[in-house]
Design a protein around this motif. Structure first.
Motif, PDB file in Angstrom:
ATOM      1  N   VAL A  15       0.846  -1.196   0.000  1.00  0.00           N
ATOM      2  CA  VAL A  15       0.000   0.000   0.000  1.00  0.00           C
ATOM      3  C   VAL A  15       0.884   1.249   0.000  1.00  0.00           C
ATOM      4  CG1 VAL A  15      -1.861   1.229   1.184  1.00  0.00           C
ATOM      5  CG2 VAL A  15      -1.699  -1.268   1.383  1.00  0.00           C
ATOM      6  N   ASP A  16       0.567   2.203  -0.873  1.00  0.00           N
ATOM      7  CA  ASP A  16       1.222   3.509  -0.797  1.00  0.00           C
ATOM      8  C   ASP A  16       0.156   4.598  -0.779  1.00  0.00           C
ATOM      9  OD1 ASP A  16       2.408   3.394  -4.272  1.00  0.00           O
ATOM     10  OD2 ASP A  16       0.432   3.963  -3.484  1.00  0.00           O
ATOM     11  N   GLU A  17       0.517   5.827  -1.112  1.00  0.00           N
ATOM     12  CA  GLU A  17      -0.402   6.958  -0.952  1.00  0.00           C
ATOM     13  C   GLU A  17      -1.545   6.960  -1.953  1.00  0.00           C
ATOM     14  OE1 GLU A  17       3.357   9.730  -0.210  1.00  0.00           O
ATOM     15  OE2 GLU A  17       1.475  10.797   0.103  1.00  0.00           O
ATOM     16  N   MET A  72       2.856  -1.622   4.426  1.00  0.00           N
ATOM     17  CA  MET A  72       2.722  -0.188   4.176  1.00  0.00           C
ATOM     18  C   MET A  72       4.053   0.352   3.658  1.00  0.00           C
ATOM     19  SD  MET A  72       0.644   1.013   7.608  1.00  0.00           S
ATOM     20  CE  MET A  72       1.907   0.335   8.703  1.00  0.00           C
ATOM     21  N   CYS A  73       4.020   1.011   2.512  1.00  0.00           N
ATOM     22  CA  CYS A  73       5.229   1.645   1.996  1.00  0.00           C
ATOM     23  C   CYS A  73       5.572   2.861   2.850  1.00  0.00           C
ATOM     24  CB  CYS A  73       5.022   2.061   0.543  1.00  0.00           C
ATOM     25  SG  CYS A  73       4.778   0.667  -0.582  1.00  0.00           S
ATOM     26  N   ASP A 115      11.683   6.876   4.624  1.00  0.00           N
ATOM     27  CA  ASP A 115      12.572   6.876   5.789  1.00  0.00           C
ATOM     28  C   ASP A 115      11.891   6.233   6.989  1.00  0.00           C
ATOM     29  OD1 ASP A 115      14.649   8.120   4.395  1.00  0.00           O
ATOM     30  OD2 ASP A 115      13.847  10.118   4.827  1.00  0.00           O
ATOM     31  N   GLY A 116      11.058   5.232   6.721  1.00  0.00           N
ATOM     32  CA  GLY A 116      10.385   4.513   7.789  1.00  0.00           C
ATOM     33  C   GLY A 116       9.068   5.107   8.211  1.00  0.00           C
ATOM     34  N   LYS A 117       8.767   6.331   7.814  1.00  0.00           N
ATOM     35  CA  LYS A 117       7.539   7.004   8.229  1.00  0.00           C
ATOM     36  C   LYS A 117       6.405   6.674   7.270  1.00  0.00           C
ATOM     37  CE  LYS A 117       5.633  11.574   9.315  1.00  0.00           C
ATOM     38  NZ  LYS A 117       5.923  13.024   9.414  1.00  0.00           N
ATOM     39  N   ILE A 118       5.213   6.452   7.829  1.00  0.00           N
ATOM     40  CA  ILE A 118       4.040   6.127   7.033  1.00  0.00           C
ATOM     41  C   ILE A 118       3.275   7.412   6.719  1.00  0.00           C
ATOM     42  CG2 ILE A 118       1.991   4.676   6.846  1.00  0.00           C
ATOM     43  CD1 ILE A 118       4.686   3.192   7.289  1.00  0.00           C
ATOM     44  N   THR A 164      -1.178   6.870   2.941  1.00  0.00           N
ATOM     45  CA  THR A 164      -0.896   5.434   3.017  1.00  0.00           C
ATOM     46  C   THR A 164      -1.626   4.823   4.209  1.00  0.00           C
ATOM     47  OG1 THR A 164       1.262   5.762   2.004  1.00  0.00           O
ATOM     48  CG2 THR A 164       0.936   3.718   3.229  1.00  0.00           C
ATOM     49  N   TYR A 165      -1.598   5.520   5.328  1.00  0.00           N
ATOM     50  CA  TYR A 165      -2.325   5.067   6.525  1.00  0.00           C
ATOM     51  C   TYR A 165      -3.810   4.892   6.211  1.00  0.00           C
ATOM     52  CZ  TYR A 165      -4.525   5.542  11.166  1.00  0.00           C
ATOM     53  OH  TYR A 165      -5.297   5.377  12.292  1.00  0.00           O
ATOM     54  N   LYS A 166      -4.408   5.902   5.590  1.00  0.00           N
ATOM     55  CA  LYS A 166      -5.843   5.840   5.289  1.00  0.00           C
ATOM     56  C   LYS A 166      -6.162   4.690   4.344  1.00  0.00           C
ATOM     57  CE  LYS A 166      -6.932  10.753   5.947  1.00  0.00           C
ATOM     58  NZ  LYS A 166      -7.469  11.979   5.308  1.00  0.00           N
TER      59      LYS A 166
END
Length: 339
Positions: A56-58, A97-98, A101-104, A108-110
């Motif tokens: 999953v990405d944005e 989740m893609c 730098d490690g942050k979602i 992407t979260y939604k």
């Protein structure tokens, strides 16, 4: 759906068939500016020895392994006191989740929330069976702060668990930070932030061993196939009283404590197999006056069977008998939460 959905199946990084889709496991890629399609292409034809069902990405969700097949995502154990062996590659669906730098990213979260909700509905998977890679085998994944792996701040993960059942999606994805006596929250609802949270904490003993504490419906207490002999229940707001019925015997006295070292009032049980349990929750008057009275909502599963219906406090009627369980049938799983 709010996202683009693409199927780009791997030809090598999976096993045919599964043992039933009972869990959903949330992961993150840990990459830099990666995308769902790039990840799917990485696993497409080369033997990587790993995979996931979805990336999953944005903007996009890409399915890499069919739901009815097994991805290679949770097969190695990095710790102990986790779900390893319960939640496996062959009975779960894994979502990656893609990350940047490690942050979602918020989008992407939604998208991950929406995908998770659709899979829960499709396969009848309860929110308690939506877990992190960390919960399964103690790997630090999702590893970015806010997801709770390795004892880090879990504010984003806690919000995620709310969002997959509430029908709403949080818009703020900043992990809560504590500075002196002030703290901030990732919750998007000021109402839920101000309303005191009622959390049932509970654990069971089976086979002579106390198993880890469970909070509300984050999981179940117990181990499939092992008869529960003792139960301890506590609550963060108000109080509980509870008792158990031993197989081939009778009801034991009520207890009100939550302390596995206190054999008198800290837990219910005497080391014999339990076949029924009764719980009553006492709502604090201040809470009841403002938000209404709550009840204990609980259920059990007996060995070799699925869960019985939910029980509410010690109510009778409507097909309920005032307790959860069945005399003569040893239970191996227990869940409780406020209602």
């Amino acid at each position: 759906m709010a996202y683009n959905f693409i199927q780009n199946f791997t030809t090598v990084n999976f096993s045919k068939g599964n043992l039933g889709r009972k869990w959903i496991v949330i992961h993150y890629t840990g990459g830099k500016n990666d995308t769902a399609m790039a990840n799917s292409n990485y696993f497409k034809n080369a033997n990587r020895g790993a995979s996931a069902h979805y990336f999953v990405d944005e903007t996009t969700v890409v399915q890499v392994v069919k739901d009815e097949d097994t991805s290679w995502a949770v097969g190695r154990n990095y710790g102990s006191n986790n779900l390893f062996g319960k939640c496996t590659n062959s009975n779960s669906i894994s979502i990656e989740m893609c990350s940047t730098d490690g942050k979602i990213a918020t989008a992407t979260y939604k998208n991950t929330v929406e995908l998770t909700k659709s899979l829960m509905k499709k396969y009848g998977i309860d929110a308690s069976r939506v877990v992190r890679h960390w919960d399964v085998c103690s790997k630090c994944c999702p590893g970015w702060n806010g997801w709770g792996a390795a004892g880090c701040d879990a504010s984003i993960w806690n919000q995620f668990k709310k969002d997959i059942v509430s029908g709403t999606v949080a818009t703020i994805l900043t992990p809560s930070k504590t500075t002196n006596s002030q703290s901030s929250s990732s919750s998007s609802s000021s109402t839920s932030a101000s309303k005191p949270t009622i959390t049932f904490k509970y654990k069971v003993r089976a086979g002579g061993k106390w198993y880890p504490e469970v909070c509300n419906l984050a999981d179940y207490a117990g181990v499939r196939g092992k008869a529960i002999t003792d139960v301890a229940i506590g609550v963060t707001q108000g109080s509980v009283k509870y008792r158990v019925h031993v197989k081939g015997g009778s009801w034991l006295p009520y207890v009100t404590g939550y302390n596995t070292s206190d054999g008198n009032n800290g837990y219910a049980g005497n080391g014999r197999e339990i076949d029924a349990i009764e719980v009553y929750y006492n709502t604090p008057s201040a809470y009841a006056n403002k938000y209404g009275y709550k009840k204990a909502k609980y259920r059990v599963a007996v060995i070799g069977k699925d869960y019985y219906s939910w029980q509410y406090d010690n109510e009778k009627g409507n097909g309920m008998d005032g307790y959860a369980g069945a005399f003569g049938r040893s239970m191996d799983r227990f869940q409780i939460c406020p209602n």
